[in-house]
Enzyme design. Structure first.
Site, short mmCIF file in Angstrom:
data_model
loop_
_atom_site.label_atom_id
_atom_site.label_comp_id
_atom_site.label_asym_id
_atom_site.label_seq_id
_atom_site.Cartn_x
_atom_site.Cartn_y
_atom_site.Cartn_z
N MET A 137 -12.31 3.66 -0.98
CA MET A 137 -13.09 4.09 0.11
C MET A 137 -13.75 5.33 -0.13
O MET A 137 -13.47 6.34 0.17
CB MET A 137 -12.10 4.24 1.46
CG MET A 137 -11.60 2.84 1.88
SD MET A 137 -9.89 3.07 2.84
CE MET A 137 -8.78 2.87 1.45
N MET A 160 -9.33 7.63 -1.26
CA MET A 160 -10.34 8.27 -0.36
C MET A 160 -10.78 9.39 -0.62
O MET A 160 -10.32 10.31 -1.56
CB MET A 160 -9.65 8.27 0.70
CG MET A 160 -8.85 6.99 1.32
SD MET A 160 -8.01 7.14 3.08
CE MET A 160 -7.20 5.59 3.41
N MET A 182 -11.09 -5.67 6.46
CA MET A 182 -10.38 -4.73 7.06
C MET A 182 -10.09 -4.97 8.52
O MET A 182 -11.03 -5.31 9.10
CB MET A 182 -11.26 -3.30 6.78
CG MET A 182 -11.28 -2.85 5.30
SD MET A 182 -10.43 -1.22 5.12
CE MET A 182 -9.06 -1.24 5.80
N ASP A 199 -6.66 -6.16 5.33
CA ASP A 199 -5.91 -4.98 5.12
C ASP A 199 -5.93 -4.11 6.33
O ASP A 199 -7.11 -4.08 6.93
CB ASP A 199 -6.80 -4.16 4.16
CG ASP A 199 -6.27 -2.80 3.63
OD1 ASP A 199 -5.16 -2.23 4.21
OD2 ASP A 199 -6.86 -2.03 2.94
N ASP A 219 -4.98 3.03 -2.30
CA ASP A 219 -6.30 3.43 -1.37
C ASP A 219 -6.60 4.72 -1.75
O ASP A 219 -6.21 6.16 -1.61
CB ASP A 219 -5.69 3.56 0.32
CG ASP A 219 -5.34 2.25 0.73
OD1 ASP A 219 -6.03 1.32 0.86
OD2 ASP A 219 -4.14 2.04 1.05
N HIS A 268 -8.19 -0.08 -4.01
CA HIS A 268 -9.41 0.07 -2.95
C HIS A 268 -9.91 1.23 -2.88
O HIS A 268 -9.61 2.03 -2.25
CB HIS A 268 -8.49 -0.44 -1.60
CG HIS A 268 -9.31 -0.56 -0.13
ND1 HIS A 268 -8.60 -0.48 0.88
CD2 HIS A 268 -10.60 -0.40 0.00
CE1 HIS A 268 -9.59 -0.37 1.92
NE2 HIS A 268 -10.54 -0.42 1.42
N SER A 277 0.81 -1.17 0.22
CA SER A 277 -0.05 0.10 0.09
C SER A 277 0.96 1.19 -0.10
O SER A 277 1.67 1.50 0.59
CB SER A 277 -0.81 0.01 1.40
OG SER A 277 -1.31 1.35 1.47
N HIS A 329 -1.15 -1.77 -3.77
CA HIS A 329 -2.41 -1.49 -3.51
C HIS A 329 -2.50 -0.12 -2.98
O HIS A 329 -1.82 0.48 -2.63
CB HIS A 329 -2.58 -2.26 -1.89
CG HIS A 329 -3.83 -2.07 -1.33
ND1 HIS A 329 -4.70 -3.07 -1.07
CD2 HIS A 329 -4.12 -1.09 -0.48
CE1 HIS A 329 -5.75 -2.74 -0.43
NE2 HIS A 329 -5.24 -1.45 0.13
#
Ligand code: DX5
Ligand code: ZN
Length: 330
Positions: free
Chosen positions: A71, A40, A140, A179, A38, A69, A11, A36
């Site tokens: 979010m 957001m 998670m 994760d 993230d 991923h 990540s 990975h």
């Protein structure tokens, strides 16, 4: 390619945002199996990171698969952009307030892996309705939003094995990701719970630490956990190693390949170095992933023998009709 079963997704959430291209290259050189990413939106989680344009730029910097991923509250609205950016898999959260199925279908229609993530308090049963569309279950083990939080052991113990159950309709390729808070301290435990992909964030970006060593340790410890908890002490079979199931003349190899693939087992068909047929063309090898070799044999051993007999008959006919082999390969 790494030995063993567990794979590490690096990540980049805790990397230097001023130089993400370098961060991705660095993770690749250190031996990470995936990147990975993230995403957001400052709404689904109280933090804001990057979007599809950043991913598109990173796509050019590495050969590694990119796992997004998301979010974000409205993945459906932006899904085409993430697919266009070149993500190999897209995982979003089941807790959102919009329809989930169309977004999963869009991901799969683009030929990418579709995943759903659950926050620590969300039960896995929330994923049940989407079972048939699931390639990835991301569990998670911290509250989403930030790196460097403490691993929630109870959540891992409660959810990781049942998460695999949710993927049982897939003969091959389903993945459980964990994760949050994964490092050398926690890898053995989650490996022992059968996790496939360990997302590692802050542990990789500690100043002065050797990233490659952390990745190797996490992978090895996860495999050790798996071997002793779930695999009766046997070393795990590497996730991405292939073995030859059989060798056949091209036209028959193609037919058997289609039959095996119809059951959800991927096959690679390669010109082998086995026998040369009377038409001067060598047999083709059919390769299946080693992890499903036994399943392939269970399902298709009789087919394999039938095709081998057909191959013999075809060779005989060919020689009768066209004379003996042209000895050189075309
Ligand atoms: C958190 C992110 C994680 C994060 C993990 O919301 O989903 O991917 O980067 O970081 P660590 O490994 O530090 O918990
Ligand atoms: Zn993540």
């Amino acid at each position: 390619m790494a030995d063993g079963r567990a794979r590490v997704a690096a990540s980049i959430l805790d990397a230097d945002f001023g130089n993400l291209g370098y961060a991705v290259k660095r993770a690749e050189r250190a031996g990470a199996d995936r990147i990975h990413i993230d995403v957001m939106d400052g709404h689904f989680v109280p933090n804001l990171t990057f979007g599809p344009r950043t991913i598109k730029a990173l796509r050019r910097r590495t050969e590694l698969p990119l796992d997004a991923h998301l979010m974000i509250s409205e993945p459906g609205r932006f899904i085409d952009e993430y697919l266009d950016a070149g993500c190999d898999s897209v995982t979003f959260h089941v807790e959102i307030d919009e329809a989930i199925q169309p977004t999963m279908e869009a991901i799969r229609a683009a030929g990418r892996a579709a995943g759903l993530a659950v926050k620590p308090a969300t039960p896995l049963s929330a994923l049940e309705p989407y079972r048939d569309l699931l390639d990835i279950v991301l569990v998670m083990t911290v509250e989403p939003g930030f790196g460097g939080q403490t691993f929630m052991k109870d959540v891992a113990q409660q959810k990781l094995l049942p998460a695999r159950e949710l993927l049982s309709q897939k003969a091959f390729g389903g993945e459980v990701h964990v994760d949050g808070g994964i490092n050398r301290e926690t890898a053995e435990l989650v490996g022992g719970l059968g996790v496939d992909i360990l997302v590692v964030g802050s542990a990789l970006w500690i100043k002065g630490h050797d990233m490659g060593r952390e990745i190797r340790l996490v992978r090895a410890l996860a495999d050790e956990g798996y071997q002793y908890q779930l695999n009766d002490g046997q070393p795990p079979i590497p996730r991405d190693r292939w073995s030859t199931f059989t060798s056949l003349p091209k036209h028959l190899a193609k037919r058997l390949m289609d039959e095996i693939e119809a059951g959800g087992i991927p096959v690679i068909m390669l010109r082998g170095d086995g026998q040369t047929n009377p038409d001067g063309v060598r047999d083709y090898d059919l390769l299946v992933p080693m992890t499903v070799e036994a399943l392939t044999r269970e399902r298709h051993e009789a087919d394999r023998e039938r095709y081998l007999r057909q191959a013999e008959a075809w060779r005989g006919e060919y020689v009768r009709d066209h004379g003996a082999a042209a000895s050189t390969e075309r």
